[in-house]
Design an enzyme around this catalytic site. Structure first.
Site, mmCIF file in Angstrom:
data_model
loop_
_atom_site.group_PDB
_atom_site.id
_atom_site.type_symbol
_atom_site.label_atom_id
_atom_site.label_comp_id
_atom_site.label_asym_id
_atom_site.label_seq_id
_atom_site.Cartn_x
_atom_site.Cartn_y
_atom_site.Cartn_z
ATOM 1 C CB CYS A 139 34.690 27.923 25.700
ATOM 2 S SG CYS A 139 35.204 27.020 27.162
ATOM 3 N NE ARG A 165 34.565 33.095 22.663
ATOM 4 C CZ ARG A 165 33.740 34.089 22.949
ATOM 5 N NH1 ARG A 165 33.859 35.221 22.316
ATOM 6 N NH2 ARG A 165 32.803 33.960 23.860
ATOM 7 C CD1 TRP A 177 40.726 30.200 30.036
ATOM 8 C CD2 TRP A 177 38.877 30.019 31.283
ATOM 9 N NE1 TRP A 177 40.993 30.754 31.269
ATOM 10 C CE2 TRP A 177 39.895 30.660 32.050
ATOM 11 C CE3 TRP A 177 37.634 29.801 31.876
ATOM 12 C CZ2 TRP A 177 39.689 31.085 33.369
ATOM 13 C CZ3 TRP A 177 37.438 30.227 33.185
ATOM 14 C CH2 TRP A 177 38.452 30.854 33.916
ATOM 15 C CG ASN A 207 31.263 30.034 25.761
ATOM 16 O OD1 ASN A 207 31.870 29.964 26.821
ATOM 17 N ND2 ASN A 207 30.980 31.180 25.169
ATOM 18 N N GLY A 208 30.035 28.125 28.380
ATOM 19 C CA GLY A 208 29.202 28.564 29.503
ATOM 20 C C GLY A 208 29.350 27.606 30.665
ATOM 21 C CD GLU A 265 45.779 48.220 32.042
ATOM 22 O OE1 GLU A 265 44.948 47.766 32.839
ATOM 23 O OE2 GLU A 265 46.039 47.637 30.977
ATOM 24 C CE LYS A 278 47.737 44.742 29.727
ATOM 25 N NZ LYS A 278 46.559 45.227 30.234
ATOM 26 C CD GLU A 308 46.692 40.898 31.361
ATOM 27 O OE1 GLU A 308 45.733 40.105 31.328
ATOM 28 O OE2 GLU A 308 46.595 42.068 30.945
ATOM 29 C CG HIS A 312 47.498 53.736 55.461
ATOM 30 N ND1 HIS A 312 47.258 54.304 56.693
ATOM 31 C CD2 HIS A 312 47.479 54.769 54.580
ATOM 32 C CE1 HIS A 312 47.083 55.604 56.567
ATOM 33 N NE2 HIS A 312 47.210 55.917 55.282
ATOM 34 C CE LYS A 314 41.779 41.045 23.387
ATOM 35 N NZ LYS A 314 42.531 41.692 24.461
HETATM 36 C C1 AGP Z 1 43.292 42.875 30.075
HETATM 37 O O1 AGP Z 1 44.632 42.857 29.759
HETATM 38 C C2 AGP Z 1 42.773 41.618 30.578
HETATM 39 N N1 AGP Z 1 43.019 40.550 29.681
HETATM 40 C C3 AGP Z 1 41.402 41.620 31.224
HETATM 41 O O2 AGP Z 1 41.561 42.153 32.483
HETATM 42 C C4 AGP Z 1 40.241 42.361 30.521
HETATM 43 O O3 AGP Z 1 40.483 43.727 30.509
HETATM 44 C C5 AGP Z 1 38.915 42.053 31.257
HETATM 45 O O4 AGP Z 1 38.668 40.695 31.219
HETATM 46 C C6 AGP Z 1 37.747 42.828 30.702
HETATM 47 O O5 AGP Z 1 37.515 42.495 29.374
HETATM 48 P P1 AGP Z 1 36.561 43.357 28.450
HETATM 49 O O6 AGP Z 1 37.165 44.696 28.321
HETATM 50 O O7 AGP Z 1 36.483 42.594 27.175
HETATM 51 O O8 AGP Z 1 35.224 43.448 29.144
#
Ligand code: AGP
Length: 578
Positions: A2, A28, A70, A96-97, A459, A463, A466, A482, A573
């Site tokens: 948010c 956000r 959000w 926000n929260g 990683e 990607k 998401e 396993h 984000k």
């Molecule tokens: C990354 O592509 C993601 N959007 C997400 O996992 C992100 O890395 C995570 O929320 C941590 O965010 P930060 O690095 O701002 O703490």
């Protein structure tokens, strides 16, 4: 998550100005959007900010607040969109929260006959404060009363009808005041006003402020307080580049320049800080990284390199840090966070501090909460990252960790990394594009790596999930047998990341190929005849270069599928809830 923005000025402004500032915080959250004026006009709707702005009337005012959501409590509906109004129409606010005890507070207010129109936790704040005012409290005392009973996290901007003031208060969620030539902007983060002013005043927990067009006053529970005005410096640009269709691909291509900028700074203005960090790291028993998502994957690389030179290092995903990691005065906790605001990381850092640990951080956003909570902080200088998926910030986090390890004895030459990245993008992009076309209907991808390639596999899987909405699992090559190997059947795609002469990985590839998997091998060893051969000046570039191949795959598959690449569904984000 948010984003909230408030604007106040002696000169009347149109509310699209305020919403324009909000647009800069859209990463956000983007479930719904809304704006309220001090006169009590409220406009809100579900969806993104641009279509909302297009239908906004050109209303002028001297004070307005707005919100991009959000969703946490209450579905994505117009009723649940902020701003929320009190039962008597006197209070409008954005939040926000999460108010954790909202049900309890709602119950009490409902007994007094107050009806709720939304399913949010936020609405309770408006009713509570209006109720306290009706019971005889001043608006400030009503806010203080709310802060006394509220449990959870909040950054709130509040308008009291017809009053030319914004009331702002916060706990755990971020809030910052921007000082403009004429008036003020108060917002979730500095990017809301970074195009207008470098002057910022950061709220600390349990503070509130009364903001008028000409002045502002800050208070803690004990009374008025003096706040420091910070001059913020910005790195990089955020302008959309017409040659790139999305921010994600623009940010992927920015990586060589971002890496170069960071390397220069680590040798230059940040070298003192970096040396101090290395000195502390040498003097303590162990290093504990804490991070989430992509930043966590970068931290795994940090652990791998530090352990390789005999430095005890561990990492854990932030939300479980307090349960599984022993933080004490013998530990140096290094928080890694692009935003510097991730609530799980903030909580872990506060926990570590309370146990006596020293705290350092590696962040992208200057003056962020995590940076301000740290004894030492390194800025990765990637410039603002707009796409929800982290790309260039991951690369610079890894570079910062490599530099720390180098100062502690890890032998490497980091200077070739920017050119290595450029070469990898140039040599692989067209082929990735071609393969991505064949993968648009793929449901599952398995990704394996060992040693320094294991974090890469994690990683790249993130990607693909998401951005491309593909179920992807990133795992240790040795772990496949396993259990997960049961899912390998004819035609399943497996990405294998191999650094060096890792014959165990070759065996793992054989194991999935005999079961029908189509393997795409990304390696730096020409003897393995990989699909993508990474010819690198330094082995240290491997986790970066290999991940970039994965970034490109997730981008081009998502593009083939016509997905909303920069704002994927359900994500934000800056993850500022627990
Ligand atoms: C990354 O592509 C993601 N959007 C997400 O996992 C992100 O890395 C995570 O929320 C941590 O965010 P930060 O690095 O701002 O703490």
């Amino acid at each position: 998550m948010c984003g909230i923005v408030g604007q106040i000025s002696n000169e009347k402004f149109v509310i699209t100005d305020t919403v324009n500032a909000l647009k800069r915080l859209e990463y956000r959250g983007y479930d719904s959007v809304g704006v309220a004026t001090m006169e009590g006009d409220i406009y809100k709707d579900i969806g993104h900010i641009s279509p909302f702005m297009a239908m906004l009337p050109l209303v002028a005012t001297n004070a307005a607040i707005c919100h991009t959501r959000w969703a946490t409590h209450g579905k994505v509906t117009k009723e649940n969109a902020h701003p929320h109004a009190s039962f008597d129409g006197s209070i409008f606010l954005v939040h926000n929260g999460i108010i954790e005890n909202h049900k309890e507070l709602k119950k009490k207010l409902s007994i007094s006959g107050i009806e709720f129109v939304s399913k949010t936790d936020t609405e309770v704040i408006a009713h509570y404060i209006a109720y306290e005012i009706q019971s005889g409290l001043s608006i400030v005392d009503a806010i203080r009363s709310f802060m006394g009973v509220a449990q959870g996290t909040f950054a709130v901007l509040l308008l009291h009808k017809e009053e030319q003031r914004i009331y702002a208060f916060k706990r755990d969620s971020p809030l910052v005041l921007g000082i403009l030539d004429d008036g003020f902007i108060v917002a979730s983060d500095i990017y809301a006003f970074s195009d207008k002013s470098p002057k910022a005043v950061f709220f600390d927990d349990d503070e509130y402020a009364i903001i008028s067009p000409d002045s502002y006053e800050f208070f803690s529970a004990k009374g008025p307080i003096q706040k420091q005005v910070t001059e913020v410096t910005w790195t990089g640009t955020v302008e959309k580049d017409a040659s790139f269709e999305h921010y994600m691909i623009k940010e992927i291509h920015e990586q060589p320049a971002a890496a170069r900028r960071l390397l220069a700074s680590l040798e230059g203005e940040q070298s003192k800080n970096m040396n101090e960090l290395a000195t502390i790291a040498r003097s303590i028993d162990r290093i504990l990284f804490v991070a989430a998502g992509t930043s966590y994957h970068a931290s795994l690389i940090g652990v791998y390199i530090l352990n390789s030179i005999g430095v005890e290092a561990h990492t854990l995903i932030a939300s479980e840090f307090h349960n599984y990691m022993l933080a004490d005065e013998h530990a140096l906790v290094i928080a890694i966070s692009q935003s510097g605001e991730t609530m799980d990381v903030v909580k872990a850092v506060k926990h570590a501090r309370s146990k006596g640990a020293k705290v350092a951080s590696i962040v992208n956003v200057p003056h962020s909460t995590i940076q301000r909570l740290s004894d030492f902080s390194i800025e990765i200088l990637a410039g603002q990252e707009i796409c929800v998926a982290s790309t260039k910030t991951y690369t610079n986090q890894v570079i910062a960790l490599l530099r720390l390890a180098q100062l502690m004895g890890f032998e490497t030459d980091l200077s070739t990394i920017p050119d290595d990245i450029s070469k990898v993008i140039e040599s692989s992009e067209a082929y990735v594009m071609e393969l991505a076309r064949t993968m648009k209907d793929t449901h599952d991808i398995y990704i394996i790596g060992r040693g320094i390639s294991y974090p890469v596999s994690r990683e790249v899987a993130l990607k693909l999930k998401e951005i491309s909405y593909i179920h992807a699992e990133g795992m240790m090559g040795g772990e496949l047998k396993h259990g997960t190997i049961a899912l390998i059947e004819e035609g399943v795609i497996v990405f294998a990341f191999i650094q060096g002469p890792d014959y165990d990985m070759l065996s793992n590839i054989e194991e999935v190929e005999v079961r029908g998997a189509n393997v795409i091998m990304i390696a730096d060893n020409p003897n393995f005849s990989p699909d993508f051969l990474l010819s690198l000046g330094t082995m240290s570039a491997f986790p970066i270069a290999a991940t970039i191949i994965g970034q490109l795959f997730s981008y081009y598959i998502a593009k083939e599928k016509g997905l909303p690449i920069d704002k994927p569904r359900n994500l934000a984000k800056s993850v500022t809830v627990k």
